[in-house]
Design an enzyme around this catalytic site. Structure first.
Site, PDB file in Angstrom:
ATOM      1  N   SER A 184       0.792  -1.225   0.000  1.00 49.52           N
ATOM      2  CA  SER A 184       0.000   0.000   0.000  1.00 49.52           C
ATOM      3  C   SER A 184       0.829   1.282   0.000  1.00 49.52           C
ATOM      4  CB  SER A 184      -0.939   0.009   1.206  1.00 49.52           C
ATOM      5  OG  SER A 184      -0.205  -0.083   2.405  1.00 49.52           O
ATOM      6  N   HIS A 212      -4.944  -3.181  -2.861  1.00 49.97           N
ATOM      7  CA  HIS A 212      -4.558  -2.222  -3.905  1.00 49.97           C
ATOM      8  C   HIS A 212      -4.360  -2.876  -5.269  1.00 49.97           C
ATOM      9  CE1 HIS A 212      -4.161   1.111  -1.104  1.00 49.97           C
ATOM     10  NE2 HIS A 212      -3.744   0.189  -0.252  1.00 49.97           N
ATOM     11  N   LYS A 243     -11.641   0.773  -2.449  1.00 47.31           N
ATOM     12  CA  LYS A 243     -10.535   1.406  -3.179  1.00 47.31           C
ATOM     13  C   LYS A 243     -10.897   1.467  -4.655  1.00 47.31           C
ATOM     14  CE  LYS A 243      -7.564   1.006   0.664  1.00 47.31           C
ATOM     15  NZ  LYS A 243      -6.836   0.130   1.578  1.00 47.31           N
TER      16      LYS A 243
END
Ligand SMILES: *Cc1c(COP(=O)(O)O)cnc(C)c1O
Length: 389
Positions: A184, A212, A243
């Site tokens: 991250s 991610h 995300k």
């Protein structure tokens, strides 16, 4: 009360003196790469909204439609009466997207990690963790009571020696490797192929956090596991819906029996009010888009933006949409972030304890929502102040 307050104040002023005090910035307006803070229009290079889906009209509409149909709240935990048809459909679609038998949705990614790890390991077991693993993974291991061994970031030799040690000293215990696919704060990726081979050689389990990577790596919502064809060789795939997917929530994907087990044993699942059905409806809409030609086009645009930034900064093509500019000193990072903000770029300074001490950095994230000219102007501003990636 007064003593308590003054103790807390003392702690905060110590943080301030160390340059580590943090506070909240209020966003007055945002859409795509545009963000307004303190009355100023800025270009957002800080969000995890890699595909710009957080402001996608169809996803927002699905959330509104979901609220009209189901109301605002789920009214109870999943095991009582909080599992709506919307939740069930989302989990089915997530499992399909991940290439697993089943999936389970949690309120957040943090809840998925801190509920799942202690459900699967405990005293007598060993967890082997990458040094740069996210705080929620570390918290999950601490809460489990399992023995924790940390290996230097992506260091396969050290990982193997921990596996050997764990197998010798805990012959009856479970051994679980916990790592991320895209890290991250560094944006690099784990050597997943080698890790999968090692965990199989030593009869260990793998818990992979794809926070991610989902929507960024592989096609659709596959992540790195799916991209490399490991969907059925990784026992526990974790990720977040907040995300690249642009909504909120977390999930675990894996075998049917793993999910049935977590439904009974993951405390953050069992004892928490189910996410709002409207949120589940929005997640379903987001998953549909991510897996459609439109999603492919957004990912292609993201990749183009990443390549453009890399070529301007004269670096190789990054493995993800995260590019850190590591400056070391927190004072310097705060100063540069403020200066860039004055020039119209919103880039958050990242300091300890989010990253190790003396590795303070500007964490630049790219998104399909940014225009090429915006990326060029950021690259120019960075170069002008002598900042190198
Ligand atoms: C953001 C993040 C999480 C937590 O997910 P949330 O849905 O934000 O709670 C977990 N792991 C990593 C690596 C993350 O970056």
């Amino acid at each position: 009360m007064e003593v308590f307050d003054s103790q807390l104040k003392e702690h905060l002023s110590a943080l301030e003196q160390q340059g580590l005090l943090r506070s909240l910035r209020v966003v007055e307006e945002t859409h795509g790469a545009h963000i307004m803070i303190g009355g100023r229009d800025l270009i957002n290079f800080s969000s995890n909204d890699y595909l710009g889906l957080a402001s996608h009209p169809a996803i927002a509409a699905a959330m509104g439609e979901g609220a009209r149909r189901w109301g605002s709240g789920s009214t109870a935990s999943r095991l009582i009466c909080g599992t709506t048809a919307e939740h069930a459909a989302l989990e089915k679609e997530l499992a399909l997207a991940k290439g697993t038998e089943a999936a389970l949705v949690f309120a957040t990614g943090v809840a998925a990690a801190t509920g799942t790890i202690p459900a699967l390991v405990g005293r007598g077991d060993v967890v082997i963790l990458d040094k740069l693993a996210h705080a929620c993974l570390i918290d999950g291991v601490h809460a489990s009571g399992a023995k924790m061994r940390v290996f230097p970031h992506n260091d396969l030799a050290k990982l193997e020696s921990h596996l050997k040690w764990a197998r010798e000293t805990h012959p009856k215990g479970r051994v679980m490797i916990v790592t991320e696919s895209v890290f991250s704060m560094d944006g690099d990726i784990a050597p997943l192929r080698a890790i999968v081979e090692l965990k199989e050689r030593y009869g260990a389990l793998l818990f992979l956090d794809e926070a991610h990577a989902v929507g960024v790596r592989g096609t659709g919502a596959q992540g790195l596991a799916g991209e490399l064809g490991f969907a059925d060789r990784i026992e526990i795939q974790m990720g977040t819906l907040g995300k690249a997917l642009g909504v909120s929530g977390g999930y675990i994907a894996g075998s049917r029996v793993l999910i049935d087990f977590l439904i009974n044993r993951a405390r953050s699942f069992v004892f928490s009010t189910a996410p709002s059905p409207a949120v589940a409806a929005a997640c379903r809409a987001s998953l549909r888009i991510v897996q459609s030609p439109e999603g492919d086009a957004l990912r292609a645009r993201l990749h183009k933006n990443v390549c453009l930034f890399a070529s301007e900064m004269k670096i190789g093509v990054p493995s993800s949409a995260i590019v850190p500019v590591i400056l070391g000193s927190k004072e310097r990072v705060l100063h540069e972030a403020a200066r860039l903000q004055n020039e119209g770029f919103f880039i958050t300074p990242i300091r300890y304890p989010t990253v190790p001490r003396n590795t303070a950095r500007l964490r630049i994230t790219l998104s399909s929502a940014q225009a090429p000219e915006q990326i060029l102007s950021l690259a120019a501003a960075l170069k002008e102040s002598g900042l190198r990636v």
